[in-house]
Design an enzyme around this catalytic site. Structure first.
Site, PDB file in Angstrom:
ATOM      1  N   ARG A  77     -36.833  17.954  54.725  1.00 15.24           N
ATOM      2  CA  ARG A  77     -36.879  16.498  54.955  1.00 15.24           C
ATOM      3  C   ARG A  77     -38.181  15.906  54.401  1.00 15.24           C
ATOM      4  O   ARG A  77     -38.279  14.719  54.135  1.00 15.24           O
ATOM      5  CB  ARG A  77     -36.731  16.184  56.454  1.00 15.24           C
ATOM      6  CG  ARG A  77     -36.839  14.711  56.794  1.00 15.24           C
ATOM      7  CD  ARG A  77     -36.212  14.338  58.132  1.00 15.24           C
ATOM      8  NE  ARG A  77     -36.612  15.200  59.212  1.00 15.24           N
ATOM      9  CZ  ARG A  77     -37.813  15.163  59.830  1.00 15.24           C
ATOM     10  NH1 ARG A  77     -38.735  14.305  59.436  1.00 15.24           N
ATOM     11  NH2 ARG A  77     -38.090  15.983  60.826  1.00 15.24           N
ATOM     12  N   ASP A 206     -37.653  -4.001  40.976  1.00 17.62           N
ATOM     13  CA  ASP A 206     -36.418  -3.225  40.877  1.00 17.62           C
ATOM     14  C   ASP A 206     -36.061  -3.128  39.386  1.00 17.62           C
ATOM     15  O   ASP A 206     -35.698  -4.115  38.751  1.00 17.62           O
ATOM     16  CB  ASP A 206     -35.298  -3.913  41.671  1.00 17.62           C
ATOM     17  CG  ASP A 206     -34.032  -3.068  41.719  1.00 17.62           C
ATOM     18  OD1 ASP A 206     -33.769  -2.348  40.735  1.00 17.62           O
ATOM     19  OD2 ASP A 206     -33.295  -3.143  42.712  1.00 17.62           O
ATOM     20  N   LYS A 231     -27.343   4.620  39.555  1.00 15.20           N
ATOM     21  CA  LYS A 231     -26.893   3.922  38.346  1.00 15.20           C
ATOM     22  C   LYS A 231     -27.272   4.728  37.093  1.00 15.20           C
ATOM     23  O   LYS A 231     -26.802   5.822  36.927  1.00 15.20           O
ATOM     24  CB  LYS A 231     -27.467   2.500  38.326  1.00 15.20           C
ATOM     25  CG  LYS A 231     -27.394   1.784  39.671  1.00 15.20           C
ATOM     26  CD  LYS A 231     -25.974   1.612  40.169  1.00 15.20           C
ATOM     27  CE  LYS A 231     -25.891   0.638  41.312  1.00 15.20           C
ATOM     28  NZ  LYS A 231     -25.318   1.142  42.550  1.00 15.20           N
TER      29      LYS A 231
HETATM   30  C1  LIG Z   1     -30.216  -3.673  41.220  1.00 12.51           C
HETATM   31  C2  LIG Z   1     -29.848  -2.788  42.379  1.00 12.51           C
HETATM   32  N1  LIG Z   1     -30.809  -2.348  43.201  1.00 12.51           N
HETATM   33  C3  LIG Z   1     -30.525  -1.574  44.262  1.00 12.51           C
HETATM   34  C4  LIG Z   1     -29.229  -1.192  44.550  1.00 12.51           C
HETATM   35  C5  LIG Z   1     -28.949  -0.322  45.752  1.00 12.51           C
HETATM   36  O1  LIG Z   1     -28.726   0.997  45.318  1.00 12.51           O
HETATM   37  P1  LIG Z   1     -27.821   2.081  46.095  1.00 12.51           P
HETATM   38  O2  LIG Z   1     -26.408   1.595  46.053  1.00 12.51           O
HETATM   39  O3  LIG Z   1     -28.057   3.335  45.320  1.00 12.51           O
HETATM   40  O4  LIG Z   1     -28.337   2.156  47.492  1.00 12.51           O
HETATM   41  C6  LIG Z   1     -28.197  -1.604  43.710  1.00 12.51           C
HETATM   42  C7  LIG Z   1     -26.802  -1.204  43.993  1.00 12.51           C
HETATM   43  O5  LIG Z   1     -25.869  -1.657  43.365  1.00 12.51           O
HETATM   44  C8  LIG Z   1     -28.506  -2.427  42.596  1.00 12.51           C
HETATM   45  O6  LIG Z   1     -27.566  -2.872  41.757  1.00 12.51           O
END
Ligand SMILES: Cc1ncc(COP(=O)(O)O)c(C=O)c1O
Length: 425
Positions: A77, A206, A231
């Site tokens: 963990r 992000d 992704k």
């Molecule tokens: C731009 C973006 N950030 C964060 C996330 C969240 O990621 P996760 O689905 O892997 O938790 C997503 C999910 O679609 C996303 O498109």
């Protein structure tokens, strides 16, 4: 026994594309295997009781780790070899990064980061749109912890930073934004933060849509890059994971400590899959971006389409930001159909090759209707401010032969304008 974790920075002189294949794992340390083994293990042996006590003190921050050394493995963990190997590979390819951390999802990466850096009574600023899950966390969950999440209107950074400078802990930016691909000039926001007295606040970006291949937020003033590794980093729609990269090793160590207590690390098999995917990250993202640029022509010229959003089509200020901040336009496209939601649904239901699914960045092309899926929890005001309209479709372009995707889009767009008989009566 040789420690496979000793294999760090062996290829720091090479291009990130080379490092993505080779960094993080040394075959010589694991019986010569070319790719890393999986360590599906929950706990690790200590050499002595004294060693166990010492490494617990290090893990709990009571004793500093020896300079340059990694914390000993204790319990999965906290960390594990597959997680560390992926982290090394990601750190090696993210320009400006000195440390990386892997998580069980993109949302785990985002929530763990924010909960580490923002305290009750403090404020977080962000710009709309952001991914729906992030939006929900900011608007519905943070206020319950007495954290104010304030959406900054377009062009409103100077005012927002001046108003909130005293209690501002974090600025959160998603660029390009999901789903409209709106871009924000990171250097510009970073400089405004300094000018408006908010230099102590962290700038978190992000970087899911362009990844370390096409955009390097840490070189443009960001302290942390966060990813949904589900992704492009994973790239095969076969895992859920997240990641954070940082310029500052100590800052990331704090986030890793929160990760340990929240139990937000991903498990070894997922980390192994992620490391496998790193070797094809450049190939996939470049091919996907080239495919997207070709498909734009089909979308732009079809009478069913009102507007196409893709960095290759940006003009004015958005084009300037894309040119300055990104190496390529990427493979996410959004487009608005004439005829609103009914037309968007007719389009999506007529696709055959492109799959109707949320998520993005995988090898296969996917399409969805953000307003009723990924962005469905956003408020009417945020949807309007973010340009998430009824007719908007989001397309994640895969690695298929582009003419096959084009033919599928063409057929589905034709279906979008053909009003079915039961709608006309
Ligand atoms: C731009 C973006 N950030 C964060 C996330 C969240 O990621 P996760 O689905 O892997 O938790 C997503 C999910 O679609 C996303 O498109």
């Amino acid at each position: 026994m040789a420690d496979p974790r000793a294999a760090r920075n062996r290829f720091s002189h090479t291009h990130p594309q080379t490092r993505s294949v080779s960094e993080g794992f040394d075959p010589a340390l694991s019986v010569g295997v070319v790719r890393s083994p999986i360590y599906p293990v929950s706990t690790y042996c200590f050499e002595s009781a004294e060693q166990a006590a010492y490494w617990f003190e290090v893990a709990l921050g009571k004793t500093a780790a020896p300079a340059g050394a990694r914390p000993e493995l204790i319990y999965a963990r906290l960390n594990h070899p597959n997680g560390e190997m992926f982290e090394d590979a990601l750190r090696a390819v993210e320009k400006g990064a000195r440390a990386a951390a892997v998580f069980s999802s993109g949302m785990a990466a985002i929530t763990t980061t924010v909960l580490t850096l923002v305290k009750p009574g403090q404020t977080l600023l962000y710009q709309r749109p952001v991914y729906g899950g992030t939006d929900h966390f900011f608007r519905h969950m943070l206020p319950e912890w007495n954290v104010k999440a304030v959406a900054v209107p377009e062009g409103g950074w100077d005012d927002a930073l001046s108003t909130h400078a005293a209690e501002l802990a974090l600025v959160y930016i998603e660029t390009p934004a999901n789903p409209t691909l709106h871009m924000i000039d990171l250097q510009n926001v970073h400089e405004k933060m300094k000018r408006r007295g908010a230099q102590k606040a962290w700038l978190v970006v992000d970087n899911t849509f362009l990844g370390p291949v096409f955009q390097s937020p840490l070189l443009h003033g960001a302290d942390l890059s966060v990813y949904s590794a589900t992704k492009f980093l994973g790239g095969h729609s076969d895992l859920v994971a997240g990641a954070v990269t940082a310029k500052d090793v100590e800052l990331l160590a704090k986030i890793k400590a929160t990760r340990a207590f929240l139990g937000a690390i991903c498990e070894p098999f997922t980390a192994w899959l992620l490391q496998r995917s790193m070797a094809t990250l450049w190939l996939r993202m470049i091919k996907q971006s080239k495919n997207a640029v070709k498909l734009i022509q089909v979308l732009k010229t079809h009478p069913a389409v009102k507007k196409v959003y893709h960095p290759s089509l940006f003009v004015g200020e958005q084009a300037r930001v894309a040119e300055k901040q990104c190496n390529a336009p990427g493979s996410m496209i959004a487009f608005e159909l004439e005829g609103g939601q009914p037309a968007a649904f007719r389009f999506l239901n007529a696709l055959t090759l492109v799959k109707l699914a949320v998520s993005l960045g995988g090898v296969e092309s996917l399409a969805c209707h953000p307003r009723t899926t990924t962005a469905s929890e956003m408020s009417e005001e945020d949807l309007a401010a973010g340009g998430v309209t009824e007719g908007l479709v989001r397309l994640s372009v895969g690695v298929e032969y582009w003419r096959d995707i084009a033919a599928d889009l063409q057929r589905a767009l034709d279906a979008a304008i053909a009003v079915p008989t039961n709608e006309g009566t």
